[in-house]
Design an enzyme around this catalytic site. Sequence first.
Site: not given
Ligand code: 13P
Length: 287
Positions: A84, A177-178, A207
């Site tokens: 990732d 993310h997050g 993502h």
């Molecule tokens: P989240 O942590 O927001 O679920 O995102 C995960 C992600 O996009 C991993 O690449």
Amino acid sequence: MLVSATEMLQKAVEGHYAVGQFNINNLEWTKAILATAQECNSPVILGVSEGAGKYMGGYDVVMGIVNGLIKDQNITVPVSVHLDHGSYDHCYKCMEAGFPSVMFDGSKYSIEENIEKTKELVAAAHAKGISIEAEVGSIGGEEDGVVGMGECADPAECKQIADLGVDFLAAGIGNIHGKYPENWKGLQFDVLASVQEKTGTLPLVLHGGTGIPDDMIKKAISLGVAKINVNTECQLVFAEATRKYIEAGKDLEGKGFDPRKLLAPGVEAIKAKVKEKMELFGSVGKA
Ligand code: 13P
């Protein structure tokens, strides 16, 4: 069954559903996600950030755990293991360690450099039957030290990267993310629609799956999203279940301190969350 992610994602585009990428951190995470995929008869992608790979002891350890579980737990659904947000160097390290899929996150480079490096990595990956994801426009927020400003992708640049032969493409569309902030504007579906118009049936990747409302997830799938990444949400439910166990003093009762007991509520919480997401994404029964 360990596979590259290409075929499962092409099938998802055709079938109008998405395959979940759930990030792993350790044995408990990996075992919980694989057991849920098998129970749901769903394909699944195990996401491994560079930070998580290091934490687990290295990419060979990751593949050892996954291959061992697939064999010993009789996991017959299609399983891919995917680097990732990989850097150029780590894409090569993972390919050597036997990863069936990698992501090259060249979003921090100029589009010319992103193209040059992606092109080289596509050739290296395909020579080994490994699938490869690229990124255009950055995903906002921070994940394991990878920080993005959250710019939306330029559809014309997406087309340039798609034409290099990548197997699936992450296009920034306002996703983060997050946890999403209160004032988040939501996914930019006009950008997603323009990207899909340029890239055709290439599977698109969303993502930052944590906290995106269900109706937005469904709309994104209708516009070609075939892979949705979820990380933070599994971490949150694991932490919450573990906290409840300890706050209830269960670790102090009998042999409640046994790690197999202490970690069990968190593992069950991950399983429930992964099942909920597989149902929402529509991948149940699609193995
Ligand atoms: P989240 O942590 O927001 O679920 O995102 C995960 C992600 O996009 C991993 O690449």
